[in-house]
Scaffold this active site. Structure first.
Site, PDB file in Angstrom:
ATOM      1  N   GLU A 132       7.503  -3.159  11.739  1.00  0.00           N
ATOM      2  CA  GLU A 132       7.404  -3.362  10.279  1.00  0.00           C
ATOM      3  C   GLU A 132       8.807  -3.588   9.695  1.00  0.00           C
ATOM      4  OE1 GLU A 132       4.585  -3.634   8.606  1.00  0.00           O
ATOM      5  OE2 GLU A 132       3.069  -2.467   9.682  1.00  0.00           O
ATOM      6  N   ARG A 157      -8.573  13.640 -13.037  1.00  0.00           N
ATOM      7  CA  ARG A 157      -8.342  12.238 -13.431  1.00  0.00           C
ATOM      8  C   ARG A 157      -6.878  11.823 -13.321  1.00  0.00           C
ATOM      9  NH1 ARG A 157     -11.861  13.726 -17.618  1.00  0.00           N
ATOM     10  NH2 ARG A 157     -13.962  12.966 -17.233  1.00  0.00           N
ATOM     11  N   HIS A 173      -3.698  -7.497  12.662  1.00  0.00           N
ATOM     12  CA  HIS A 173      -4.871  -6.666  12.345  1.00  0.00           C
ATOM     13  C   HIS A 173      -6.031  -6.973  13.275  1.00  0.00           C
ATOM     14  CE1 HIS A 173      -3.729  -5.527   7.972  1.00  0.00           C
ATOM     15  NE2 HIS A 173      -3.580  -4.489   8.778  1.00  0.00           N
ATOM     16  N   HIS A 221      -0.853   0.424  15.324  1.00  0.00           N
ATOM     17  CA  HIS A 221      -0.696  -0.614  14.299  1.00  0.00           C
ATOM     18  C   HIS A 221       0.615  -1.367  14.513  1.00  0.00           C
ATOM     19  CE1 HIS A 221      -0.969  -2.608  10.443  1.00  0.00           C
ATOM     20  NE2 HIS A 221       0.257  -2.190  10.148  1.00  0.00           N
ATOM     21  N   LYS A 281      -0.171   2.462  -3.254  1.00  0.00           N
ATOM     22  CA  LYS A 281      -1.526   2.409  -2.711  1.00  0.00           C
ATOM     23  C   LYS A 281      -1.869   3.757  -2.101  1.00  0.00           C
ATOM     24  CE  LYS A 281      -1.827  -2.405  -1.234  1.00  0.00           C
ATOM     25  NZ  LYS A 281      -2.025  -3.209  -0.020  1.00  0.00           N
ATOM     26  N   ARG A 284       3.321 -10.512  -3.125  1.00  0.00           N
ATOM     27  CA  ARG A 284       3.070  -9.376  -2.258  1.00  0.00           C
ATOM     28  C   ARG A 284       2.376  -9.779  -0.959  1.00  0.00           C
ATOM     29  NH1 ARG A 284       1.567  -3.497  -4.783  1.00  0.00           N
ATOM     30  NH2 ARG A 284       1.167  -2.408  -2.869  1.00  0.00           N
ATOM     31  N   GLU A 304      -0.865  -7.354  -6.372  1.00  0.00           N
ATOM     32  CA  GLU A 304      -1.174  -8.303  -5.304  1.00  0.00           C
ATOM     33  C   GLU A 304      -1.686  -9.641  -5.786  1.00  0.00           C
ATOM     34  OE1 GLU A 304      -3.593  -5.767  -2.492  1.00  0.00           O
ATOM     35  OE2 GLU A 304      -1.751  -6.171  -1.430  1.00  0.00           O
ATOM     36  N   HIS A 361       0.465  -9.845  10.041  1.00  0.00           N
ATOM     37  CA  HIS A 361      -0.693  -8.969   9.931  1.00  0.00           C
ATOM     38  C   HIS A 361      -2.033  -9.677  10.104  1.00  0.00           C
ATOM     39  CE1 HIS A 361       2.139  -5.919   8.830  1.00  0.00           C
ATOM     40  NE2 HIS A 361       1.194  -5.018   8.624  1.00  0.00           N
ATOM     41  N   LYS A 378      10.823  -4.089   0.108  1.00  0.00           N
ATOM     42  CA  LYS A 378       9.437  -3.901  -0.312  1.00  0.00           C
ATOM     43  C   LYS A 378       9.372  -3.550  -1.799  1.00  0.00           C
ATOM     44  CE  LYS A 378       4.921  -2.045   0.639  1.00  0.00           C
ATOM     45  NZ  LYS A 378       4.035  -1.110   1.321  1.00  0.00           N
ATOM     46  N   ASN A 438       2.322  -9.442   4.335  1.00  0.00           N
ATOM     47  CA  ASN A 438       1.349  -9.522   5.424  1.00  0.00           C
ATOM     48  C   ASN A 438       1.833 -10.334   6.605  1.00  0.00           C
ATOM     49  OD1 ASN A 438      -0.737  -7.875   4.675  1.00  0.00           O
ATOM     50  ND2 ASN A 438      -1.585  -9.413   3.282  1.00  0.00           N
TER      51      ASN A 438
HETATM   52  N1  LIG Z   1      -0.103   3.410   1.364  1.00  0.00           N
HETATM   53  C1  LIG Z   1       0.416   2.395   1.996  1.00  0.00           C
HETATM   54  O1  LIG Z   1       0.933   1.446   1.401  1.00  0.00           O
HETATM   55  C2  LIG Z   1       0.411   2.411   3.482  1.00  0.00           C
HETATM   56  C3  LIG Z   1       1.247   1.538   4.186  1.00  0.00           C
HETATM   57  C4  LIG Z   1       1.257   1.598   5.568  1.00  0.00           C
HETATM   58  C5  LIG Z   1       0.440   2.504   6.218  1.00  0.00           C
HETATM   59  N2  LIG Z   1      -0.354   3.336   5.505  1.00  0.00           N
HETATM   60  C6  LIG Z   1      -1.230   4.295   6.185  1.00  0.00           C
HETATM   61  O2  LIG Z   1      -0.416   5.157   6.939  1.00  0.00           O
HETATM   62  C7  LIG Z   1      -1.196   5.659   8.025  1.00  0.00           C
HETATM   63  C8  LIG Z   1      -0.347   5.623   9.277  1.00  0.00           C
HETATM   64  O3  LIG Z   1       0.771   6.417   9.065  1.00  0.00           O
HETATM   65  P1  LIG Z   1       1.675   6.976  10.251  1.00  0.00           P
HETATM   66  O4  LIG Z   1       1.988   5.883  11.173  1.00  0.00           O
HETATM   67  O5  LIG Z   1       2.751   7.742   9.617  1.00  0.00           O
HETATM   68  O6  LIG Z   1       0.661   7.880  11.055  1.00  0.00           O
HETATM   69  P2  LIG Z   1       0.161   9.402  10.859  1.00  0.00           P
HETATM   70  O7  LIG Z   1       0.280   9.824   9.470  1.00  0.00           O
HETATM   71  O8  LIG Z   1      -1.148   9.465  11.495  1.00  0.00           O
HETATM   72  O9  LIG Z   1       1.217  10.188  11.722  1.00  0.00           O
HETATM   73  C9  LIG Z   1       1.220  10.006  13.122  1.00  0.00           C
HETATM   74  C10 LIG Z   1       1.305  11.336  13.846  1.00  0.00           C
HETATM   75  O10 LIG Z   1       2.633  11.802  13.795  1.00  0.00           O
HETATM   76  C11 LIG Z   1       2.674  13.150  13.378  1.00  0.00           C
HETATM   77  N3  LIG Z   1       3.946  13.274  12.684  1.00  0.00           N
HETATM   78  C12 LIG Z   1       4.272  12.836  11.459  1.00  0.00           C
HETATM   79  N4  LIG Z   1       5.577  13.032  11.215  1.00  0.00           N
HETATM   80  C13 LIG Z   1       6.095  13.620  12.310  1.00  0.00           C
HETATM   81  C14 LIG Z   1       7.391  14.063  12.665  1.00  0.00           C
HETATM   82  N5  LIG Z   1       8.444  13.887  11.851  1.00  0.00           N
HETATM   83  N6  LIG Z   1       7.565  14.655  13.869  1.00  0.00           N
HETATM   84  C15 LIG Z   1       6.511  14.783  14.721  1.00  0.00           C
HETATM   85  N7  LIG Z   1       5.269  14.370  14.446  1.00  0.00           N
HETATM   86  C16 LIG Z   1       5.065  13.787  13.247  1.00  0.00           C
HETATM   87  C17 LIG Z   1       1.438  13.346  12.561  1.00  0.00           C
HETATM   88  O11 LIG Z   1       1.048  14.679  12.558  1.00  0.00           O
HETATM   89  C18 LIG Z   1       0.450  12.447  13.263  1.00  0.00           C
HETATM   90  O12 LIG Z   1      -0.134  13.131  14.319  1.00  0.00           O
HETATM   91  C19 LIG Z   1      -2.431   4.806   8.113  1.00  0.00           C
HETATM   92  O13 LIG Z   1      -3.522   5.561   7.645  1.00  0.00           O
HETATM   93  C20 LIG Z   1      -2.169   3.661   7.167  1.00  0.00           C
HETATM   94  O14 LIG Z   1      -3.316   3.166   6.543  1.00  0.00           O
HETATM   95  C21 LIG Z   1      -0.381   3.297   4.170  1.00  0.00           C
HETATM   96 ZN   LIG Z   2       1.499  -2.928   8.665  1.00  0.00          ZN
END
Ligand SMILES: NC(=O)c1ccc[n+]([C@@H]2O[C@H](COP(=O)([O-])OP(=O)(O)OC[C@H]3O[C@@H](n4cnc5c(N)ncnc54)[C@H](O)[C@@H]3O)[C@@H](O)[C@H]2O)c1
Ligand SMILES: [Zn+2]
Length: 535
Positions: A357, A293, A424, A437, A315, A413, A409, A420, A399, A417
């Site tokens: 971004e 939990r 999106h 993205h 999030k 907040r 939100e 977006h 942010k 977007n």
């Molecule tokens: N929680 C939030 O507020 C929030 C905000 C934006 C995005 N997200 C989420 O984040 C995700 C996207 O994240 P992302 O763009 O980091 O993609 P990801 O986590 O899929 O990473 C992309 C790729 O890069 C590799 N990688 C990561 N760091 C590396 C490094 N330093 N060197 C080499 N390779 C590396 C990973 O193994 C992966 O294959 C989505 O699922 C999205 O929904 C969440």
């Molecule tokens: Zn975004």
């Protein structure tokens, strides 16, 4: 020290004593805000309270603080605040962006002991004039706990010398992290180079056990310092390596994390550490929100997107079939560490995408960030760590401020977007594979700016300026009519959510955005105008 230090906390927690010592250690001026107010008005705080009431006194206090922080070029200083000075939340969140804020805390018993030994005793303190003082202090502390918790650090002072406390305060000041204010769940984001082992060691504290979650790409490249920090703590620890990629951000994908936590016997005093991109940090956060939990977790983002976007806001989620982030929770990490040197190994495509971004964030709230990326484009593209530190820090500050003022939100907040709505839709129209993205957001920004022009919100120079920058960063910026029509078509299909209109964020200037609804029927009519001619 670039920014000033503010010391807050209940009365008699030693703010002035400690403040004077920290100022002396750093060789900067010290200001006691209450004394300053007394000097200026020729009245004691107690007199001001009884003459003007609490609200009147707070107004004076606020003006005095504004004056101390007004001039960003003035030399840094240490300011000890009255116990109620930052209880007004918006002022507090603002102060967190202007200065480093440290709360000194002490137990109710200790506070009363100190007050009674002071000259004039309790009689001098209007808030404590009546009733059982220890109970009254406990009650006030409880009422103020969320406020006092929104700080760069809270330092417990019982049984410690002012010098010890001053040293600890100074270390927090030097670190100068970004705070995400979320009541008692507030946390700091530290940004720097090669800092993971040291910072993670500090953040871990003394957990019963610690589980590192990473993926099979990131851990071999960057796992060393995190693993070292875990083993230095001497607690039980182990690691789980997930397969990389969004396709594994699912309920099934969580199983190895829960399995690892279970094998380790990770209890409520345990901690999870997520080292990786947004996929790993979202999954680690969600696992932490639900295991037992809710246990503590620390984010160590390794992509630019995970640093500037996913590290702030609390999030956490996994996807469910086609629905992105469908199963999730708001669960703040207890700290985030961004080592910009790890970005050297991120793929070009992901790194560049995340810059859209950054541009979005600059447009929403930081003109200096936009200028920085424009003027230092080459250094950004070279991933110069010094520049990246500034880019990441500035993005996170914007942010952090926005989500701190609107944790769940409600309104503000929504400005995040920007780009977006159509972004999106373009991402989804491309089946999440044609465009990353970030690439979709680059195009979404152009579309939102052009629509803003069409509706009289956005000056055409701003659209031109952003489009030029996207082009220099090799990000997509030409809007194809067919793709745009597919995307707006998808928005129309999504009627349930949209009630016939969609929400857009419009940029009026850099740092000035508003949101408003656009009828889908109008949007369809304007779509051809938004596309590039011949594209
Ligand atoms: N929680 C939030 O507020 C929030 C905000 C934006 C995005 N997200 C989420 O984040 C995700 C996207 O994240 P992302 O763009 O980091 O993609 P990801 O986590 O899929 O990473 C992309 C790729 O890069 C590799 N990688 C990561 N760091 C590396 C490094 N330093 N060197 C080499 N390779 C590396 C990973 O193994 C992966 O294959 C989505 O699922 C999205 O929904 C969440
Ligand atoms: Zn975004």
């Amino acid at each position: 020290m670039k920014r000033s230090l503010l010391l807050t906390g209940f009365m008699a927690t030693g703010k002035s004593t400690v403040g004077r010592r920290v100022a002396a250690l750093a060789g900067v001026p010290f200001v006691d805000l209450d004394e300053l107010i007394e000097e200026k008005s020729g009245r004691t705080v107690a007199q001001l309270f009884s003459e003007r009431g609490e609200a009147g006194f707070r107004a004076l206090e606020r003006a005095a603080l504004d004056e101390q922080l007004a001039d960003p070029s003035a030399s840094a200083r240490v300011v000890a605040l009255g116990g109620g000075a930052l209880l007004q939340r918006e002022r507090r969140v603002e102060a967190l962006g202007q200065a480093v804020l440290v709360t000194l805390s002490a137990s109710p018993k200790e506070i009363v002991r100190r007050l009674e030994s002071q000259e004039g005793g309790r009689a001098k303190r209007p808030l404590l004039a009546e009733g059982d003082p220890v109970a009254r202090v406990a009650e006030l502390l409880e009422a103020r706990s969320a406020g006092y918790g929104e700080a760069h650090a809270t330092i417990a002072c019982d049984g410690r010398t002012p010098d010890e406390i001053a040293q600890q305060v100074r270390a927090v000041w030097e670190r100068d992290a970004v705070v995400v204010a979320a009541g008692t769940a507030s946390y700091s984001v530290v940004i720097g180079q090669n800092l993971v082992e040291r910072e993670l060691g500090d953040l871990l504290g003394s957990p019963s056990s610690a589980l590192l979650v990473s993926d099979t790409t990131v851990e071999p490249l960057h796992g060393g310092p995190a693993l070292a920090a875990l083993s230095n703590r001497g607690c039980r620890s182990s690691e789980v390596l997930l397969p990389p990629g969004e396709q594994h951000k699912t309920l099934d994908g969580l199983r190895p994390i829960f399995q690892g936590a279970s094998s380790l016997g990770l209890d409520r005093q345990g901690v999870l550490v997520g080292l990786g991109g947004g996929v790993v940090t979202d999954m680690t956060g969600f696992a932490a929100a639900t295991w037992m939990r809710g246990v503590r977790w620390i984010g160590v983002p390794t992509t630019l997107l995970a640093m500037v976007d996913a590290s702030v806001g609390g999030k956490t989620a996994v996807d469910f079939h086609e629905a992105k982030n469908a199963i999730g929770a708001f669960w703040q990490p207890c700290g985030v560490i961004c080592d910009v040197t790890v970005l050297a190994t991120e793929s070009d495509r992901m790194f560049l995408g995340a810059l859209s971004e950054v541009i979005k964030t600059a447009l929403i709230g930081d003109p200096a960030l936009l200028t920085l990326v424009e003027e230092r484009t080459e250094a950004v593209l070279r991933r110069d760590p010094g520049i990246l530190e500034e880019v990441v820090e500035r993005s996170i500050r914007v942010k952090a401020r926005i989500v701190s003022l609107d944790e769940r939100e409600q309104g503000l907040r929504a400005t995040l977007n920007l780009g977006h709505t159509i972004g999106h839709a373009l991402e989804s129209a491309g089946g999440y594979t044609a465009l990353t993205h970030g690439e979709a957001i680059a195009l979404g920004l152009v579309a939102a700016l052009r629509l803003g022009e069409r509706l009289g919100h956005t000056p055409s120079e701003l659209t031109a300026r952003i489009t030029r920058l996207l082009a220099r960063l090799s990000l997509p910026h030409r809007l194809e009519r067919a793709a745009l029509e597919r995307a707006t078509g998808l928005l129309r299909l999504d009627k349930k959510r949209s009630h016939g209109s969609v929400r857009f964020v419009f940029a009026h200037d850099v740092g000035r955005v508003t949101t408003s609804n656009v009828a889908l029927s109008d949007l369809a009519g304007w779509t051809p105008d938004l596309a590039d001619l011949g594209a």
